[in-house]
Scaffold this active site. Structure first.
Site, PDB file in Angstrom:
ATOM      1  CG  HIS A 223      -0.208   0.003   2.530  1.00 16.83           C
ATOM      2  ND1 HIS A 223      -0.116  -1.103   3.348  1.00 16.83           N
ATOM      3  CD2 HIS A 223       0.494   0.973   3.148  1.00 16.83           C
ATOM      4  CE1 HIS A 223       0.601  -0.804   4.401  1.00 16.83           C
ATOM      5  NE2 HIS A 223       0.994   0.461   4.313  1.00 16.83           N
TER       6      HIS A 223
HETATM    7  C1  T46 Z   1       2.979   0.586   6.921  1.00 16.91           C
HETATM    8  C2  T46 Z   1       3.706  -0.670   7.235  1.00 16.91           C
HETATM    9  C3  T46 Z   1       5.186  -0.467   7.396  1.00 16.91           C
HETATM   10  C4  T46 Z   1      -4.428  -0.780  13.393  1.00 16.91           C
HETATM   11  O1  T46 Z   1      -5.529  -1.052  13.907  1.00 16.91           O
HETATM   12  N1  T46 Z   1      -3.723   0.317  13.821  1.00 16.91           N
HETATM   13  C5  T46 Z   1      -2.515   0.655  13.294  1.00 16.91           C
HETATM   14  O2  T46 Z   1      -1.915   1.659  13.718  1.00 16.91           O
HETATM   15  C6  T46 Z   1      -1.973  -0.174  12.244  1.00 16.91           C
HETATM   16  C7  T46 Z   1      -0.630   0.180  11.618  1.00 16.91           C
HETATM   17  C8  T46 Z   1      -2.684  -1.260  11.832  1.00 16.91           C
HETATM   18  N2  T46 Z   1      -3.900  -1.562  12.405  1.00 16.91           N
HETATM   19  C9  T46 Z   1      -4.623  -2.770  11.975  1.00 16.91           C
HETATM   20  C10 T46 Z   1      -5.151  -2.722  10.552  1.00 16.91           C
HETATM   21  C11 T46 Z   1      -5.116  -4.163  10.116  1.00 16.91           C
HETATM   22  O3  T46 Z   1      -6.294  -4.805  10.548  1.00 16.91           O
HETATM   23  O4  T46 Z   1      -3.706  -3.865  12.002  1.00 16.91           O
HETATM   24  C12 T46 Z   1      -3.950  -4.758  10.931  1.00 16.91           C
HETATM   25  C13 T46 Z   1      -2.686  -4.977  10.094  1.00 16.91           C
HETATM   26  O5  T46 Z   1      -2.387  -3.739   9.403  1.00 16.91           O
HETATM   27  P1  T46 Z   1      -1.739  -3.731   7.947  1.00 16.91           P
HETATM   28  O6  T46 Z   1      -2.259  -4.872   7.159  1.00 16.91           O
HETATM   29  O7  T46 Z   1      -1.915  -2.358   7.380  1.00 16.91           O
HETATM   30  O8  T46 Z   1      -0.192  -4.013   8.326  1.00 16.91           O
HETATM   31  P2  T46 Z   1       1.089  -3.934   7.388  1.00 16.91           P
HETATM   32  O9  T46 Z   1       2.189  -4.569   8.148  1.00 16.91           O
HETATM   33  O10 T46 Z   1       0.805  -4.428   6.023  1.00 16.91           O
HETATM   34  O11 T46 Z   1       1.391  -2.346   7.245  1.00 16.91           O
HETATM   35  C14 T46 Z   1       1.777  -1.590   8.383  1.00 16.91           C
HETATM   36  C15 T46 Z   1       1.079  -0.232   8.375  1.00 16.91           C
HETATM   37  O12 T46 Z   1      -0.343  -0.421   8.278  1.00 16.91           O
HETATM   38  C16 T46 Z   1       1.526   0.650   7.236  1.00 16.91           C
HETATM   39  O13 T46 Z   1       1.124   1.983   7.459  1.00 16.91           O
HETATM   40  O14 T46 Z   1       3.520   1.474   6.279  1.00 16.91           O
HETATM   41  O15 T46 Z   1       3.194  -1.382   8.365  1.00 16.91           O
END
Ligand code: T46
Length: 139
Positions: free
Chosen positions: A50
């Protein structure tokens, strides 16, 4: 060239160990509103996929190592993170994927904004369309 900064933090250390302190100012580029961390990730998992419309982040591999693939819509580059003393500063409108996690990898992320799902661009074609519009508008 994909734009990013690799920050090197000052270390306060002695024979008992090392400490890095991150505060807004000379050593840190923005006010930190949120901190999260990621660990226990399978070596070949690919996270991220993303971009963010507004958010800036500094990413620190506090333990172990992993690879961040950054894409500005024109080029891709890979940054290998393996030091708690270095922070990868990513600004907005950069597509990121991260992978190649060592078993002991802990990724700590310092973010400029609170969590906001509407700031995410999770579809690559939408990202390409948005970055080309942003670039045209800023000319
Ligand atoms: C990024 C990379 C480096 C939350 O509820 N609060 C939060 O602050 C974050 C970051 C995530 N979430 C929830 C949303 C999803 O249900 O945690 C779950 C996993 O999030 P996501 O799939 O977005 O995780 P990554 O590791 O793909 O990405 C994260 C960050 O979202 C993103 O901003 O740059 O780490």
């Amino acid at each position: 060239m994909v734009k990013y900064d690799l920050l090197t933090f000052p270390v306060h250390g002695d024979h008992t160990g090392s400490l890095v302190a991150l505060e807004k100012g000379a050593d840190f580029p923005f006010d930190i509103k949120r901190v999260y961390y990621i660990w226990g990730t399978d070596k070949n998992a690919v996270r991220g996929k993303h971009a963010h419309r507004k958010l800036e982040q500094v990413i620190v591999c506090t333990s172990g190592s992993c690879d961040f693939i950054l894409d500005d819509g024109k080029e891709r580059t890979t940054v290998h993170l393996n030091s708690p003393v270095q922070g990868l500063h990513i600004k907005s409108n950069i597509w990121r994927e991260f992978t190649n996690f060592s078993p002991d990898c802990v990724v700590m992320v310092l973010a400029s904004e609170h969590y906001d799902e509407s700031d995410y661009i999770r579809d690559y074609q939408t990202f390409l369309a948005e970055v080309s519009t942003t670039k045209r508008e800023s000319r």
